[in-house]
Design an enzyme around this catalytic site. Sequence first.
Site, PDB file in Angstrom:
ATOM      1  N   GLN A   1       1.332   3.662   0.509  1.00 47.72           N
ATOM      2  CA  GLN A   1       2.277   3.307   1.561  1.00 47.72           C
ATOM      3  C   GLN A   1       3.317   4.379   1.831  1.00 47.72           C
ATOM      4  OE1 GLN A   1       2.808  -0.792  -0.354  1.00 47.72           O
ATOM      5  NE2 GLN A   1       3.117  -1.223   1.800  1.00 47.72           N
TER       6      GLN A   1
ATOM      7  N   ARG B   1      10.148   1.344  -9.406  1.00 47.31           N
ATOM      8  CA  ARG B   1       8.755   0.910  -9.500  1.00 47.31           C
ATOM      9  C   ARG B   1       7.927   1.653  -8.461  1.00 47.31           C
ATOM     10  NH1 ARG B   1       5.767  -4.058  -7.196  1.00 47.31           N
ATOM     11  NH2 ARG B   1       3.780  -3.851  -8.274  1.00 47.31           N
TER      12      ARG B   1
ATOM     13  N   HIS C   1      -2.365  -0.433  -7.227  1.00 48.43           N
ATOM     14  CA  HIS C   1      -1.740  -1.018  -6.041  1.00 48.43           C
ATOM     15  C   HIS C   1      -2.716  -0.838  -4.887  1.00 48.43           C
ATOM     16  CE1 HIS C   1       2.330  -2.383  -4.387  1.00 48.43           C
ATOM     17  NE2 HIS C   1       1.494  -2.480  -3.388  1.00 48.43           N
TER      18      HIS C   1
ATOM     19  N   ASN D   1      -1.092  -4.898  -9.155  1.00 49.30           N
ATOM     20  CA  ASN D   1      -0.161  -5.468  -8.192  1.00 49.30           C
ATOM     21  C   ASN D   1      -0.905  -6.493  -7.335  1.00 49.30           C
ATOM     22  OD1 ASN D   1       2.492  -5.392  -6.673  1.00 49.30           O
ATOM     23  ND2 ASN D   1       0.995  -5.143  -5.044  1.00 49.30           N
ATOM     24  N   GLU D   2      -0.343  -7.676  -7.277  1.00 47.90           N
ATOM     25  CA  GLU D   2      -0.805  -8.739  -6.365  1.00 47.90           C
ATOM     26  C   GLU D   2      -2.331  -8.890  -6.353  1.00 47.90           C
ATOM     27  OE1 GLU D   2       1.090  -8.167  -2.536  1.00 47.90           O
ATOM     28  OE2 GLU D   2       3.055  -8.601  -3.383  1.00 47.90           O
TER      29      GLU D   2
ATOM     30  N   ASN E   1       6.186 -11.168  -7.507  1.00 53.86           N
ATOM     31  CA  ASN E   1       6.509 -10.752  -6.133  1.00 53.86           C
ATOM     32  C   ASN E   1       6.663 -12.016  -5.286  1.00 53.86           C
ATOM     33  OD1 ASN E   1       5.968  -8.247  -7.166  1.00 53.86           O
ATOM     34  ND2 ASN E   1       4.239  -7.769  -5.831  1.00 53.86           N
TER      35      ASN E   1
ATOM     36  N   TYR F   1       8.228 -13.546  -1.521  1.00 52.47           N
ATOM     37  CA  TYR F   1       8.764 -13.281  -0.191  1.00 52.47           C
ATOM     38  C   TYR F   1       9.127 -14.542   0.557  1.00 52.47           C
ATOM     39  CZ  TYR F   1       7.372  -8.426  -0.725  1.00 52.47           C
ATOM     40  OH  TYR F   1       7.241  -7.145  -1.165  1.00 52.47           O
TER      41      TYR F   1
ATOM     42  N   GLU G   1       8.973  -7.480  -6.728  1.00 56.76           N
ATOM     43  CA  GLU G   1       9.134  -7.315  -5.275  1.00 56.76           C
ATOM     44  C   GLU G   1       9.837  -8.522  -4.656  1.00 56.76           C
ATOM     45  OE1 GLU G   1       5.678  -6.480  -2.892  1.00 56.76           O
ATOM     46  OE2 GLU G   1       4.883  -5.161  -4.444  1.00 56.76           O
TER      47      GLU G   1
ATOM     48  N   TRP H   1      11.803  -4.805  -2.468  1.00 56.07           N
ATOM     49  CA  TRP H   1      10.750  -4.151  -1.691  1.00 56.07           C
ATOM     50  C   TRP H   1      11.309  -3.902  -0.304  1.00 56.07           C
ATOM     51  CZ3 TRP H   1       6.340  -1.777  -2.708  1.00 56.07           C
ATOM     52  CH2 TRP H   1       5.632  -1.298  -1.603  1.00 56.07           C
TER      53      TRP H   1
ATOM     54  N   GLU I   1       2.877  -0.584   6.183  1.00 55.70           N
ATOM     55  CA  GLU I   1       2.736  -1.986   5.761  1.00 55.70           C
ATOM     56  C   GLU I   1       1.334  -2.483   6.043  1.00 55.70           C
ATOM     57  OE1 GLU I   1       4.459  -3.934   3.799  1.00 55.70           O
ATOM     58  OE2 GLU I   1       2.906  -5.449   4.093  1.00 55.70           O
ATOM     59  N   TRP I   2       0.366  -1.785   5.416  1.00 53.89           N
ATOM     60  CA  TRP I   2      -1.036  -2.199   5.446  1.00 53.89           C
ATOM     61  C   TRP I   2      -1.581  -2.469   6.848  1.00 53.89           C
ATOM     62  CZ3 TRP I   2      -2.234  -0.250   1.085  1.00 53.89           C
ATOM     63  CH2 TRP I   2      -1.383  -0.347  -0.023  1.00 53.89           C
TER      64      TRP I   2
HETATM   65  N1  JSK Z   1      -0.035 -17.913   2.014  1.00 56.97           N
HETATM   66  N2  JSK Z   1      -1.165 -18.277   2.480  1.00 56.97           N
HETATM   67  N3  JSK Z   1      -2.069 -17.403   2.916  1.00 56.97           N
HETATM   68  C1  JSK Z   1      -3.286 -17.814   3.580  1.00 56.97           C
HETATM   69  C2  JSK Z   1      -3.556 -16.883   4.742  1.00 56.97           C
HETATM   70  O1  JSK Z   1      -2.992 -15.656   4.430  1.00 56.97           O
HETATM   71  C3  JSK Z   1      -2.989 -14.701   5.470  1.00 56.97           C
HETATM   72  C4  JSK Z   1      -2.089 -13.554   5.085  1.00 56.97           C
HETATM   73  O2  JSK Z   1      -1.652 -13.684   3.718  1.00 56.97           O
HETATM   74  C5  JSK Z   1      -0.787 -12.741   3.201  1.00 56.97           C
HETATM   75  C6  JSK Z   1      -0.179 -13.041   1.983  1.00 56.97           C
HETATM   76  C7  JSK Z   1       0.671 -12.137   1.413  1.00 56.97           C
HETATM   77  C8  JSK Z   1       0.954 -10.934   2.066  1.00 56.97           C
HETATM   78  C9  JSK Z   1       1.904 -10.022   1.444  1.00 56.97           C
HETATM   79  C10 JSK Z   1       2.408  -8.854   1.962  1.00 56.97           C
HETATM   80  N4  JSK Z   1       3.280  -8.422   1.042  1.00 56.97           N
HETATM   81  C11 JSK Z   1       4.140  -7.211   1.106  1.00 56.97           C
HETATM   82  C12 JSK Z   1       3.421  -6.214   0.225  1.00 56.97           C
HETATM   83  N5  JSK Z   1       3.463  -6.622  -1.193  1.00 56.97           N
HETATM   84  C13 JSK Z   1       3.007  -5.422  -1.875  1.00 56.97           C
HETATM   85  C14 JSK Z   1       3.552  -4.270  -1.083  1.00 56.97           C
HETATM   86  O3  JSK Z   1       2.503  -3.373  -0.855  1.00 56.97           O
HETATM   87  C15 JSK Z   1       4.051  -4.856   0.241  1.00 56.97           C
HETATM   88  O4  JSK Z   1       3.611  -4.067   1.317  1.00 56.97           O
HETATM   89  N6  JSK Z   1       3.294  -9.235   0.001  1.00 56.97           N
HETATM   90  N7  JSK Z   1       2.476 -10.230   0.253  1.00 56.97           N
HETATM   91  C16 JSK Z   1       0.345 -10.627   3.273  1.00 56.97           C
HETATM   92  C17 JSK Z   1      -0.527 -11.549   3.856  1.00 56.97           C
END
Ligand code: JSK
Length: 447
Positions: free
Chosen positions: A20, A77, A121, A165-166, A294, A296, A353, A399, A406-407
């Site tokens: 990122q 981090r 990550h 991560n996640e 993490n 949000y 995060e 974060w 942002e992906w």
């Molecule tokens: N909740 N129900 N979902 C069902 C349907 O989901 C559709 C989409 O889901 C999600 C869930 C979570 C995320 C997310 C993004 N970040 C931010 C990044 N964290 C690591 C770091 O790189 C940051 O950029 N953290 N989490 C995105 C999309």
Amino acid sequence: MSVIQFPKDFVWGVATSAYQIEGAAFEDGRGPSIWDTFSHTPGNIIDDENGDVACDSYHRLDEDIALLKELGVNSYRFSVSWPRVIPDGTGKVNKKGLQYYENLVDQLLEHGIEPMCTLYHWDLPQKLEEKGGWDNRDTIDAFVEYANVMFERLNGKVKRWITLNEPWCASFLSHYIGEHAPGNQDLQLAVNVAHHLLMAHGKTVQAFRELAVEGEIGYAPNVTWLEPYSRKSEDMEACRRGNGWFIEWFMDPVFKGEYPAFLTNWFADKGITIPLKDGDLEVISQPVDFLGINYYNGNLARHKANSGLFDVENIDAGYDKTDFDWFIYPDGFYSVLLYVKKRYGNIPVYITENGACYDDVVENGRVRDEQRIAYIKKHLIALNRCLESGVNIKGYHVWSLLDNFEWAYGYTKRFGIVHVDFQTLKRIPKDSYYWYQKLIRNNWFTI
Ligand SMILES: N=NNCCOCCOc1ccc(-c2cn(C[C@@H]3NC[C@@H](O)[C@H]3O)nn2)cc1
């Protein structure tokens, strides 16, 4: 007026990740990752953007270290790009890549900042994806090989290590929902990937212990909190499934040595099984030193037949939202942390995060991001309530340090406390940076 105070040794940090912020995607021997492939495939990323340059942090190490020093954090981090260190995923090590991370760590230590190193990550080397990626059990040992390279090089310098991560994003968002790399939409594949990620975590913890690496190791699941719309059992069970997708699915195997039956049965009814082998759960449930969390957002939710994977639907509770279209729900932060403590015991927790996305603008060289400050304050108030309830929270990482890639949203979602102009790469600390700087200096804030 109230003063929100924190323990004297509380850790204050910020977080980023390699793909990122680094850029230099094809420089100094770095190999391609699945995110290079995914982002270069038209249609996957808003504006068909990619991480080729990102924040150019690879070439701006001194500048970003100076921002960290000025901010006053005692923890940073970051993540290591696996294909920058081992371009093909296994085998030959790229010396320049390894040297970059050692320079980063040395500069952090020089300024009294503890490195918190995330090994995975999401940037799996593309060469491994071509051999089946995380669906292939061999990738587990490839990850351990890479982790050992990092442990041996940075042992004694990095004292806080994060394996994954996640894992929910690296498995379900990436292989079932398809929004992240590699972009599959196959539930059985996602369950296989989740299992092999957990195996990689467990075997890496074993390697960490065998090498007697100094310091502590953990992992960083992302969690949400669904609050039942009513006390009807169908609503409560639906929310338990929705929460369990993030919490129990990735924490029961580690802390209880088993998958949650209420979800394995749910998956079994859909013909989905776990590629479990004898001994796997013993490997996955290696004791960890801390849990990263993490968080949000959360939602009000209720049962709705045939809605999504778990017959649960979110309801608009009327809360304010960030520009990520997520409800601002600090009570969910409190609820999920109390739930984790109740289910798994009072393990040391780092918030790895938490932060907010807003469409910031620069006016006369300043970014007045009051909404981001308000979001962080609300979540730190909830965190303080957790501390008062005895939750063993050791620290908090915003974060993110920088606006970054942002992906799937490319550069359209700004989470940074430092604004980045992606044309000039100029960094401008936002008002939230200065607010956080003062909080870190005082270790309290007022409301
Ligand atoms: N909740 N129900 N979902 C069902 C349907 O989901 C559709 C989409 O889901 C999600 C869930 C979570 C995320 C997310 C993004 N970040 C931010 C990044 N964290 C690591 C770091 O790189 C940051 O950029 N953290 N989490 C995105 C999309």
